[in-house]
Structure formats: structure tokens, C-alpha cells
Design an enzyme around this catalytic site. Sequence first.
Site, PDB file in Angstrom:
ATOM      1  N   GLN A 247      31.604  60.047 -15.983  1.00 33.99           N
ATOM      2  CA  GLN A 247      30.946  59.773 -14.707  1.00 33.99           C
ATOM      3  C   GLN A 247      29.482  60.215 -14.793  1.00 33.99           C
ATOM      4  O   GLN A 247      29.195  61.327 -15.243  1.00 33.99           O
ATOM      5  CB  GLN A 247      31.654  60.521 -13.575  1.00 33.99           C
ATOM      6  CG  GLN A 247      33.121  60.150 -13.392  1.00 33.99           C
ATOM      7  CD  GLN A 247      33.316  58.761 -12.804  1.00 33.99           C
ATOM      8  OE1 GLN A 247      32.386  58.166 -12.268  1.00 33.99           O
ATOM      9  NE2 GLN A 247      34.523  58.232 -12.931  1.00 33.99           N
ATOM     10  N   CYS A 379      34.568  51.376  -8.700  1.00 33.62           N
ATOM     11  CA  CYS A 379      33.095  51.387  -8.714  1.00 33.62           C
ATOM     12  C   CYS A 379      32.552  50.073  -8.174  1.00 33.62           C
ATOM     13  O   CYS A 379      31.340  49.933  -8.029  1.00 33.62           O
ATOM     14  CB  CYS A 379      32.559  51.690 -10.104  1.00 33.62           C
ATOM     15  SG  CYS A 379      33.160  50.590 -11.374  1.00 33.62           S
TER      16      CYS A 379
END
Length: 421
Positions: A247, A379
Site C-alpha cells: 500500500q 481501489c
Amino acid sequence: MRTEVRIERYADQGRCVAHIDGRVVFVRFALPGELVRIELDEPCDRDDRFWTGEVVEVLEPSDDRVEPAWPLAGPLSQGGGVGGADLVHVSLPGQLTWKAVTVSEQMNRLGHVDVAVPIERMPGDEESGGLNWRTRIEMIADEQGKPSMRRRGTHVRVPIDTMPLATRTLLDVAEREQVWDGGFEPGAQIRLSVPEPRNIAAHETQRDNFAVLIDGVLNAGSQLLDEQVTINGTVFNYKVDANGFWQIHRQAPIALATHVINLVNGELDGNIAPVIWDLYSGSGLFTLPLATLTGERTRMLSVEGARVAVKNAQRNLRAMNLSDVDARAGDVSKTLERVPAHLSRPDAVVLDPPRAGARAKVCRQIAEAGARVVVYIACDPTSLARDTATLIAEGYTLKNIRAFDIYPMTHHVETVALFTR
Ligand SMILES: C[S@@+](CC[C@H](N)C(=O)[O-])C[C@H]1O[C@@H](n2cnc3c(N)ncnc32)[C@H](O)[C@@H]1O
């Protein structure tokens, strides 16, 4: 061609919608309600279904408009155009509104659910004005071998000597390693990965916990990076390949993993021997806390396509003596066709697919396996919304949805949805 338009509403990819003679125009660097002069992208033919363009002058600004904090990423007409921050013209509260509206719209249009999805800011982002959050950056070497970014719609590479979205730690490393001085092969891809120091004492003894990769090959630092994430008071250590997925926002691993664990525990309802699947599991960001912070005798299956990431996940699990996790390398859908019997009926499934989403087949495989709880980390809200429709058709209900602003200054947003059945 230049023309004046009234901006109507948010669209995808950081653009807004306007109309010219009934034809849709997607406009970059705009905000709803504004009257703006735009330059249309060439070619714009009579037969096109829609046109695209960019603001060159704002005649009536929105209250959400600000001067770009990183002008190089702003509109071309103001000397920008390098990309990477398509909401740089929007105030921080305005960015949250933008993302809240677009996530809710997608969930409504494609997922057929009516939900408000407020967006939560990451700690520290307000203070740093939405800058200094990227622990990973990528650039291309220009003809002189210096780091650069390409100017949109041209072949021009603009040399750069800083990257305002990068963390201060990354910028310190770039300075120390003389990255901005160049000396790279023209056209080479330059990638910097610098874990966020969580522990100052350790950081001082870990000066090589960074990577400069040139065309994927280590140039300085370490191939194997140390990441540390504290979840509900427990510290987890991860080895992560410098080339692999992690991330990007310095706070994202903590925020996402904490929320995922809390959701799963809230639904497992004290089950001391649950079976949990972690799909698209990377180096095990969620696998480790799921295996340790849920039931006393949790058994897990994790599935990840990138072999190096799986090797690291296995290494990370071994370091914690977690032997009840079957960490598999392979395509999720194919792997789910042959799950060993003792793991074949999951109580909870966590999935964090790439931008394209899990797609209908994987959603159906999860439903057929009998999972009562599904935690979906997305996402791309469009893919989440599409997969939401499949999960609802399989009998699931959307029970909780939260979104996290782990990509400030861009239209991107991370959404976590809890489905139960
Ligand atoms: C968004 S990342 C999430 C990784 C991990 N959950 C994390 O947060 O660090 C998505 C991961 O899915 C993997 N992936 C993409 N397509 C896949 C597929 N069809 N089967 C298995 N893994 C896949 C990628 O390699 C990547 O590691």
C-alpha cells in the site's frame, strides 16, 4: 479549439462533465458549477461520441477551487501537465466531497444500492496539505539521464528535482542517494521504495531500508524491505520485495488492516476456530493479523498471483510461527477450484483485488463456498459497484461501507465494503 462551458457534475478519472451543443465533454481541472474556458483535445471530430478538454481559464470559480500546491501537476496552461495529481486544483475538503459523490454514484448506478459513503482522511494529511504521503514513486530518465515526468499530450519529459507527494523520508533518501543528480540511462524507469519509519530507534540503525530500482533492478539499498504495521496494539513485521505491491500511502497499511480485522471480528461473533480466506493477499498485510487477531484456532487460505510476494508472505508467517495458513501462489479463480477440504467452507472471506475487481466468477465462487461474511477492499469504486451487484444477486446484503482517502490530490479512493448473508 477554445470554448466556454458551464461545468455540470463530477465524472470519472478526475474529470467533470459539460456539454457543447448536446455533446458530452469530459473536462480536466474543472469543478461542478464553474464557468470555464477550455481547450479541446485534438482531434475532435463531428462523429465523436464525446470530446475531452482541459480548463485554460476559470471565469466563475467554485468555492472548492485552490491554487495547485504542486503547479507542475496542474493544468498545461499554467505550466503543468505531468499528471499524478489530477485533483491538485481542489481544496482538501472539496476532494473528499468529490470522492464521496463519485463512490455513492457508482454504488447506485452499477451496484443498485443507495448509500452515502463519507471519505475518511488519513492522519497527518490535513497538516501536510495532502502532500508527503507516497512511500513509493516512479519516474523516467530524460535524454540527459535525469529523473523526469512526461508532459501530457507531448513527448516532452520535464526534469524534476523533487516529488511533493513523496514522504519526507523518501525525499531524504532521494537526496542522500543523489537520485536527482541523474546519471541514469535515458528512458530508464526509476522507482524508489522507502518504508515509513514507525520506530525511530530502529530507523537510525536501518539506513539501508530503502530501494532505488532501475528498470526493476536494484541500484541502491535493499531488495527486501522491512515494513512494520501496528494493529490494535500488536506490531506486525513484514518483509516486502522492493518491486512488489505494498500500500503506497504511509498510513494505509495501518488504517486498512485495522478496519478489516475489526470488521471480521465483529462478524465472527466469538467463533474460536473460523476458516478465513484472504484473496489477492500480496505479502500478507491482512493475512498475518487475520491469523493472529481473530479466533484462537483460526485456519486460513491465502491466494496471491505474484510468486515473490507469496514467498515473502510465507516467510512473514514463519517468522510468527503461524503454521495454520496455507499460502498459495496462483490465480484466485483457478486456485478456488481446488481448495483442500478442511479450508473449503470459509466463515469469512477478505478480498483485495486489483483495479479490475474480482469479477463475477470469483464472487460466485465465494458465494458457492458458503461464506457468510465478505470483506471487499477496493481501489476502484466502479469495479466494487459491479461486483456488489453480483454479490447481492448471490444473496448478500451490504452491511457496512467506508472509504479512505489514501490517495490525496488524486481522484483515487479506497473503499471497504462488508457483505453478509
Ligand atoms: C491491491 S493488491 C493487494 C495486496 C494485499 N492485500 C495488500 O494490501 O498488500 C492486489 C494483489 O492481487 C494480486 N493479483 C492480481 N490479480 C490476481 C489474480 N488473478 N490472482 C491472484 N492474485 C492476483 C496482485 O499481484 C496484487 O498483489
